[in-house]
Design a protein around this motif. Structure first.
Motif, PDB file in Angstrom:
ATOM      1  N   TYR A  86       0.840  -1.199   0.000  1.00  0.00           N
ATOM      2  CA  TYR A  86       0.000   0.000   0.000  1.00  0.00           C
ATOM      3  C   TYR A  86       0.879   1.255   0.000  1.00  0.00           C
ATOM      4  O   TYR A  86       0.653   2.195  -0.775  1.00  0.00           O
ATOM      5  N   VAL A  87       1.894   1.276   0.842  1.00  0.00           N
ATOM      6  CA  VAL A  87       2.765   2.456   0.930  1.00  0.00           C
ATOM      7  C   VAL A  87       3.682   2.553  -0.289  1.00  0.00           C
ATOM      8  O   VAL A  87       3.905   3.645  -0.823  1.00  0.00           O
ATOM      9  N   LEU A  88       4.202   1.426  -0.764  1.00  0.00           N
ATOM     10  CA  LEU A  88       5.056   1.445  -1.966  1.00  0.00           C
ATOM     11  C   LEU A  88       4.335   2.047  -3.170  1.00  0.00           C
ATOM     12  O   LEU A  88       4.959   2.640  -4.042  1.00  0.00           O
ATOM     13  N   ASP A  89       3.023   1.880  -3.211  1.00  0.00           N
ATOM     14  CA  ASP A  89       2.224   2.385  -4.334  1.00  0.00           C
ATOM     15  C   ASP A  89       1.857   3.864  -4.211  1.00  0.00           C
ATOM     16  O   ASP A  89       1.258   4.426  -5.129  1.00  0.00           O
ATOM     17  N   ARG A  90       2.168   4.495  -3.076  1.00  0.00           N
ATOM     18  CA  ARG A  90       1.804   5.918  -2.909  1.00  0.00           C
ATOM     19  C   ARG A  90       2.711   6.785  -3.787  1.00  0.00           C
ATOM     20  O   ARG A  90       3.901   6.496  -3.944  1.00  0.00           O
ATOM     21  N   PRO A  91       2.179   7.908  -4.310  1.00  0.00           N
ATOM     22  CA  PRO A  91       3.003   8.812  -5.116  1.00  0.00           C
ATOM     23  C   PRO A  91       4.192   9.327  -4.318  1.00  0.00           C
ATOM     24  O   PRO A  91       4.082   9.570  -3.116  1.00  0.00           O
ATOM     25  N   ALA A  92       5.334   9.452  -4.982  1.00  0.00           N
ATOM     26  CA  ALA A  92       6.585  10.007  -4.425  1.00  0.00           C
ATOM     27  C   ALA A  92       7.334   9.040  -3.517  1.00  0.00           C
ATOM     28  O   ALA A  92       8.446   9.334  -3.094  1.00  0.00           O
ATOM     29  N   VAL A  93       6.757   7.875  -3.212  1.00  0.00           N
ATOM     30  CA  VAL A  93       7.481   6.921  -2.353  1.00  0.00           C
ATOM     31  C   VAL A  93       8.492   6.148  -3.199  1.00  0.00           C
ATOM     32  O   VAL A  93       8.119   5.409  -4.111  1.00  0.00           O
ATOM     33  N   GLY A  94       9.770   6.348  -2.869  1.00  0.00           N
ATOM     34  CA  GLY A  94      10.830   5.621  -3.568  1.00  0.00           C
ATOM     35  C   GLY A  94      11.030   4.242  -2.970  1.00  0.00           C
ATOM     36  O   GLY A  94      11.236   3.261  -3.669  1.00  0.00           O
ATOM     37  N   GLY A  95      10.974   4.180  -1.644  1.00  0.00           N
ATOM     38  CA  GLY A  95      11.210   2.899  -0.988  1.00  0.00           C
ATOM     39  C   GLY A  95      10.705   2.893   0.441  1.00  0.00           C
ATOM     40  O   GLY A  95      10.422   3.943   1.027  1.00  0.00           O
ATOM     41  N   VAL A  96      10.606   1.683   0.976  1.00  0.00           N
ATOM     42  CA  VAL A  96      10.101   1.452   2.323  1.00  0.00           C
ATOM     43  C   VAL A  96      11.205   0.785   3.139  1.00  0.00           C
ATOM     44  O   VAL A  96      11.877  -0.125   2.650  1.00  0.00           O
ATOM     45  N   ILE A  97      11.386   1.244   4.367  1.00  0.00           N
ATOM     46  CA  ILE A  97      12.408   0.677   5.254  1.00  0.00           C
ATOM     47  C   ILE A  97      11.709  -0.280   6.220  1.00  0.00           C
ATOM     48  O   ILE A  97      10.830   0.131   6.976  1.00  0.00           O
ATOM     49  N   ILE A  98      12.096  -1.536   6.159  1.00  0.00           N
ATOM     50  CA  ILE A  98      11.509  -2.545   7.051  1.00  0.00           C
ATOM     51  C   ILE A  98      12.555  -2.879   8.117  1.00  0.00           C
ATOM     52  O   ILE A  98      13.668  -3.291   7.792  1.00  0.00           O
ATOM     53  N   GLY A  99      12.182  -2.686   9.364  1.00  0.00           N
ATOM     54  CA  GLY A  99      13.114  -2.923  10.463  1.00  0.00           C
ATOM     55  C   GLY A  99      13.540  -4.380  10.540  1.00  0.00           C
ATOM     56  O   GLY A  99      12.714  -5.285  10.470  1.00  0.00           O
TER      57      GLY A  99
END
Length: 344
Positions: free
Chosen positions: A275-288
């Motif tokens: 869901y977050v990866l698909d948001r506009p301007a999101v290059g990447g997601v950091i998973i702890g």
């Protein structure tokens, strides 16, 4: 065979994975860390194609652990087959005079710990906007970038107003690291549009709310005690849930996530990340990643699935999720823009 991990290129040319390995969990606030075990576990992430690591000078031994792994990887490989790692760190100075020698000394200390000759990406954080010396520090980072010491100059937890101010000074910012999740959607309010216009990527954390957005909490009683909220992440994100709408509404969100996850035969964490990866301007997601922390599970398969082309959230999926999120409180009104919760 899983698909290769998708990449994104930052404005200075650094290519990073769209799912990154976050190292806050080795800071000590999530339990004691076995450094040798941490280095060992990192290899399994790299073998899976997850080669981008996010750390900070204030995350306890994170930079040293990365350095040991980096050095070990180089010594094992035969010249041409070195696996390229991408190392993003944060420079988080205490407010004070920001002469060039202060900034450069801090960066060289990080480089020595990380065992790198140049810095892939320096993400700058500043605690107090009233102290304008953050502009001095960023000016020096910009100069050091021109001199080849740093590839990307980036920010952590800056708001849109300051992002605009810094950009207007002619300092090219590659990315801003902010909290973004199904719970905290503040980046969509103002920041996303500015980032799209200025080729700035959002690198997001808190996407799984410290693991609260998972099967483990579905149908469970509200955690309130220190024993329930046993890591810094759990207590931090439980506070976000309380501000957003409370445990009952959160349970409704988990039910919606479970429905979507079953439809796609994946975990709730994969859906929340996608869901977050698909948001506009999101290059990447950091998973702890709790490298070397006792009792920590590895979530490599969830991370790979969340960014695979096979997982596509449909209009029906989004409608089910948003039917819950639209009933929540407006965190922009309650807390201010991204990162404002870190400043008084």
């Amino acid at each position: 065979m899983m698909s290769p991990v998708p990449k994104v290129t930052l404005s200075g040319g650094l290519e990073i994975c769209r799912v990154m390995n976050g190292m806050w969990q080795v800071s000590g606030a999530h339990g004691a860390v076995d450094k040798a075990r941490a280095v060992e576990v990192m290899q399994s992430y790299v073998d899976a194609g997850l080669t981008t690591f996010d750390m900070a000078d204030i995350y306890g031994p994170a930079e040293e652990i990365f350095g040991q792994f980096n050095s070990q990887l180089k010594s094992k490989s035969s010249g041409s087959t070195v696996t390229a790692l991408q190392s993003l760190t944060k420079y988080v100075p205490r407010p004070g005079p920001m002469e060039r020698k202060v900034v450069e000394k801090a960066l060289r200390h990080s480089m020595a710990r990380m065992q790198v000759e140049t810095m892939d990406c320096v993400q700058f954080h500043w605690w107090d906007y009233r102290d304008k010396r953050y502009l001095d520090a960023l000016g020096h980072l910009h100069d050091l970038q021109q001199e080849g010491l740093i590839r990307e100059v980036a920010l952590t937890n800056f708001d849109t107003q300051r992002l605009e101010e810094i950009t207007n000074k002619g300092i090219r910012i590659s990315s801003n690291q902010v909290q973004y999740s199904l719970i905290d959607q503040r980046p969509a309010a103002r920041m996303q549009q500015f980032c799209l216009t200025n080729n700035i990527q959002l690198l997001t954390y808190g996407t799984l709310a410290g693991s609260l957005l998972s099967e483990r909490y579905l149908g469970k009683a509200e955690p309130n005690s220190r024993a329930d909220l046993y890591t810094a992440s759990l207590s931090k994100y439980k506070n976000m849930i309380d501000a957003w709408g409370g445990w009952s509404l959160f349970q409704d969100l988990l039910v919606a996530l479970e429905t979507v996850a079953k439809r796609h035969d994946c975990s709730m964490a994969s859906v929340a990340t996608r869901y977050v990866l698909d948001r506009p301007a999101v290059g990447g997601v950091i998973i702890g990643c709790r490298f070397g922390v006792a009792g920590a599970g590895q979530h490599i398969s969830d991370s790979l699935l969340s960014c695979s082309p096979g997982l596509r959230l449909t209009a029906e999926d989004l409608a089910a999720i948003e039917a819950v999120t639209r009933r929540s409180r407006d965190l922009m009104v309650l807390m201010g823009d991204c990162g404002d919760e870190y400043r008084s």
